[in-house]
Each structure stands twice: as structure tokens, then as C-alpha cells.
Scaffold this active site. Structure first.
Site, mmCIF file in Angstrom:
data_model
loop_
_atom_site.group_PDB
_atom_site.id
_atom_site.type_symbol
_atom_site.label_atom_id
_atom_site.label_comp_id
_atom_site.label_asym_id
_atom_site.label_seq_id
_atom_site.Cartn_x
_atom_site.Cartn_y
_atom_site.Cartn_z
ATOM 1 N N TYR A 141 48.212 -15.862 -15.578
ATOM 2 C CA TYR A 141 47.659 -14.722 -16.312
ATOM 3 C C TYR A 141 47.014 -13.694 -15.379
ATOM 4 C CZ TYR A 141 48.129 -16.706 -21.027
ATOM 5 O OH TYR A 141 48.602 -17.186 -22.214
ATOM 6 N N LYS A 189 52.369 -29.913 -13.956
ATOM 7 C CA LYS A 189 53.801 -30.031 -13.631
ATOM 8 C C LYS A 189 53.851 -30.391 -12.143
ATOM 9 C CE LYS A 189 58.207 -29.475 -14.645
ATOM 10 N NZ LYS A 189 58.943 -30.341 -15.596
ATOM 11 N N ASP A 221 55.875 -31.110 -19.838
ATOM 12 C CA ASP A 221 57.034 -31.211 -20.729
ATOM 13 C C ASP A 221 56.960 -32.476 -21.585
ATOM 14 O OD1 ASP A 221 57.438 -32.670 -18.399
ATOM 15 O OD2 ASP A 221 59.486 -31.978 -18.044
ATOM 16 N N ASP A 245 47.531 -22.623 -23.225
ATOM 17 C CA ASP A 245 47.898 -21.678 -24.282
ATOM 18 C C ASP A 245 48.996 -22.307 -25.151
ATOM 19 O OD1 ASP A 245 48.271 -19.265 -25.732
ATOM 20 O OD2 ASP A 245 49.936 -18.730 -24.414
ATOM 21 N N ASP A 249 48.483 -24.026 -29.026
ATOM 22 C CA ASP A 249 49.247 -23.440 -30.140
ATOM 23 C C ASP A 249 50.079 -24.518 -30.829
ATOM 24 O OD1 ASP A 249 48.408 -20.818 -29.553
ATOM 25 O OD2 ASP A 249 50.403 -20.015 -29.980
HETATM 26 C C1 IPM Z 1 45.629 -16.957 -27.117
HETATM 27 C C2 IPM Z 1 46.575 -15.798 -27.117
HETATM 28 C C3 IPM Z 1 46.329 -14.928 -25.888
HETATM 29 C C4 IPM Z 1 46.567 -15.778 -24.659
HETATM 30 C C5 IPM Z 1 47.172 -13.637 -25.847
HETATM 31 C C6 IPM Z 1 46.994 -12.808 -27.090
HETATM 32 C C7 IPM Z 1 46.901 -12.821 -24.620
HETATM 33 O O1 IPM Z 1 47.888 -16.248 -27.171
HETATM 34 O O2 IPM Z 1 44.408 -16.726 -27.045
HETATM 35 O O3 IPM Z 1 46.071 -18.101 -27.210
HETATM 36 O O4 IPM Z 1 47.718 -15.958 -24.239
HETATM 37 O O5 IPM Z 1 45.586 -16.266 -24.076
HETATM 38 MN MN MN Z 2 48.103 -18.430 -27.616
#
Ligand code: IPM
Ligand code: MN
Length: 367
Positions: A141, A189, A221, A245, A249
Site C-alpha cells: 500500500y 507467503k 493461499d 485486507d 474481507d
Molecule cells: C479496507 C478497504 C481499504 C483498504 C480501501 C478502501 C483502500 O478495502 O479498509 O479494507 O484496502 O485498506
Molecule cells: Mn478491504
């Protein structure tokens, strides 16, 4: 207690879910005689439209002058053609840097009432309680150099970590594991990436300071698969920025919806609180968004910035109750249960459940 909270509602569904989270904080403040003050500032696409930049200096100043920052969501398809440094998301990445929090805590709970919501079978998700600790200020990032060279048709990003960046977030993860089930899974990884080898070696070095915590390493993975097959095996999951991230999710599948997941970022000058979900422009402004991720994020504000653990638990219990009663926004409506409440109604239901439980507590204390 007094708490100055900066509100960055942002884009898409951000404002509507944040409003419900603020209502919840107000109930807690009124009941406990606390003074919570809220200052709204712009971030993301709305800030680009108003000020030409996704993170105006005035927003940074307000946040740095606050005790906590509560953020809704950023991202707007209108800006999709812009380079990453000009997009709404750049504002989010910059505020994370300015506030300095490097440990992003993302709990994933399997709510009993939503067990039919997950595509995973209830016996797989039952009792899951994972805490992801995502490193938030390093890796791909932020690594330099980065570029998309349109002439040569080449693009590159840099994954870079220093040992001390790994150490500081690892210590937080170990300390949190000590307060939980004492298991830490570090995800990397390491079969391919030097960065990951640094992570693994550093965590192995530190673990001698936490002899009560069991450490395991997983490749990212196979971790993605284990998370779906045997999620109960995990307690604290520590990992770098991008893997964190993606995995956090993914864990929305266990909770029943991405809309259920809260987060808190600690370790910096000012803690930053944001639900894991995005701005969901397709449903923005229609009363369809699930405010529970934002409300559970408000509970994390109470826990980590106000030191009001009982109140945080009361908010979480109110959410559990409302779900058990069958109230559903569309993201958590599945099978026989149709969506039956709007964003605002869901917020109000939690608000009422919380107010009732506080009343009950207070009358208990009075006798
Ligand atoms: C999260 C989001 C952010 C990230 C994006 C919107 C930049 O996906 O907070 O999980 O990747 O950190
Ligand atoms: Mn995210």
C-alpha cells in the site's frame, strides 16, 4: 468521561450508517453522564468534490485534535479513471498515515442468528471468534517506488517492511492473544517472498517473550481455504497489510455479511475506527445499507478509546438481540427471511434494545 470524536462519514453509504453509529454513542453518553462531542469533516469523494482533494488539511487538523476518529466509507465510481494518488481511497490511506495507527483490529464473530446466512454450514461457523490484526501502514500500500509507466507498458509496486514495523504490530497481536485463547496464527507467503520470511523470523524471535501463546504460521493461499473449512481453529490472526485486507474481507462470509464487520486501528496518535465494508455506491441513499458494522465499530470506540468495556458489551448484546428477533437489512436477508428493515429502522431497533438494557441495569442498581 469526555471524548472528542471526529466524524468522517465519507462516500456512498458512509453517512447513513455513521449516523446510526453516532446515535448509539449518544445513548451511551446520556445514560452514563458522559460528554461525547462530534465534529464532522470531509474525506474521500465528497472532499474531492468540495475541495479538490480527498483529504483537506482541515480534516487532518480536526482528527489530530480529537480523541477518536469514526469513519464511514470512502470510494465513488465517479473517480475511477483517476490515478491511485488522486482517488477518494488516497484520502483514507493518508489519514491512516497521519494518525499513525499501525495495528488494525478486525474481529470476526459468527452470530448465531445469522447462521443460515453464511454459505458455510452452521456447524462450521458455530462459535467462531477470530481477531484479525492487520498491519496497516506498510507493505504494498505504501512501499516506494511505485509506478505505472504507460510508455513502456510496465507497472510496479514495492512490498517493503522493516523489522521494527513487524515487531510493533506483533507485540500488539501477542498481547491481545494473551487476553483471549492464547493462539496466534501468523500469515505470510514465506515460500516466495523475502518480506514474508522477515515476518516469520521476527514473530519467531518475539514469541519467546510470550511463552503462554501458541504460534503457528500459515501460507496465505492455504489460509484462505482453512478460514472457510475450519474457522474455529483460529484465535488471533496476524498478517501484513494486503493479506489482512483480503482475509478480513473473506471472513465476512463467516459472519454472514461484510456489512457486519467492525474495525479499530490502534497504536498511533489517535485511534481510527471504520467498518470493514466499503461505500457500496449501488445501494447508497436508499436505506438498504446495514448499519451494524458501523454500530459494532462504535462499540470498539467505547472499548478502545473510552475504556467503557461494559457499555461496549451492551452495544454488542443489543445487536445480537435485534438479530435474534429476526430484523434484517438486505445483505443479511437470505433463505426464509426477507429484508424487513431499513438502515434507519435497524439503527433504531439497536438503539431501543440498548436503552432498555441500560434502564434495566440502572433500576437494578437503584434497588
Ligand atoms: C479496507 C478497504 C481499504 C483498504 C480501501 C478502501 C483502500 O478495502 O479498509 O479494507 O484496502 O485498506
Ligand atoms: Mn478491504
Amino acid at each position: 468521561m469526555k471524548l472528542k470524536i471526529a466524524i468522517l462519514a465519507g462516500d456512498g453509504i458512509g453517512p447513513e450508517v455513521t449516523r446510526e453509529a453516532v446515535n448509539i454513542l449518544n445513548v451511551v453518553a446520556e445514560a452514563g453522564g458522559h460528554e461525547f462531542t462530534f465534529t464532522e469533516s470531509l474525506i474521500g469523494g465528497v472532499a474531492i468534490t468540495a475541495n479538490g482533494t480527498p483529504l483537506p488539511q482541515s480534516t487532518i487538523d480536526t482528527c489530530l485534535d480529537s480523541d477518536a476518529v469514526l469513519l464511514g466509507a470512502v470510494g465513488d465510481n465517479k473517480f475511477n479513471s483517476l490515478t491511485p494518488d488522486k482517488r477518494p481511497e488516497a484520502g483514507l490511506l493518508q489519514i491512516r498515515q497521519e494518525l499513525g495507527g499501525f495495528a488494525n483490529l478486525r474481529p470476526c464473530l459468527a452470530f448465531e442468528a445469522l447462521s443460515e446466512n453464511s454459505p458455510l454450514r452452521p456447524e462450521v461457523t458455530k462459535g467462531v471468534d477470530i481477531l484479525f490484526v492487520r498491519e496497516l501502514l506498510g507493505g504494498l500500500y505504501f512501499g516506494q517506488p511505485r509506478e505505472w509507466n504507460k510508455q513502456t507498458g510496465e507497472a510496479f509496486n514495492t512490498m517493503r517492511y522493516s523489522k521494527s514495523e513487524v515487531e510493533r504490530v506483533a507485540h500488539i497481536a501477542f498481547q491481545l492473544a494473551q487476553k483471549r485463547r492464547k493462539k496466534l496464527t501468523q500469515v505470510d507467503k514465506a515460500n516466495v517472498l523475502e518480506c514474508s520470511q522477515l515476518w516469520r523470523a521476527t514473530v519467531d524471535e518475539i514469541k519467546t517473550q510470550y511463552p503462554d501463546v501458541t504460534v503457528e504460521h500459515q501460507l496465505v493461499d492455504s489460509m484462505a481455504i482453512h478460514l472457510m473449512n475450519t474457522p474455529r481453529n483460529f484465535d488471533v490472526v496476524l498478517t501484513e497489510n494486503l493479506f489482512g485486507d483480503i482475509l478480513s474481507d473473506e471472513s465476512g462470509v463467516i459472519s454472514g455479511s461484510l456489512g457486519m464487520l467492525p474495525s479499530a486501528t490502534i497504536g498511533g496518535k489517535v485511534n481510527l475506527y471504520e467498518p470493514v465494508h466499503g461505500s457500496a455506491p449501488d445501494i447508497a441513499g436508499q436505506g438498504k445499507a446495514n448499519p451494524l458494522g458501523a454500530i459494532l465499530t462504535a462499540a470498539m470506540v467505547l472499548r478502545h478509546s473510552a475504556n467503557l468495556e461494559q457499555e461496549a458489551k451492551a452495544v454488542e448484546a443489543a445487536v445480537t438481540k435485534v438479530l435474534a428477533e429476526g430484523h434484517r437489512t438486505s445483505d443479511i436477508a437470505r433463505g426464509n427471511t426477507a429484508a424487513n428493515v431499513t438502515t434507519q429502522q435497524m439503527g433504531k431497533l439497536v438503539h431501543n434494545a440498548l436503552a432498555e438494557s441500560i434502564d434495566r441495569q440502572q433500576s437494578l442498581h437503584a434497588v
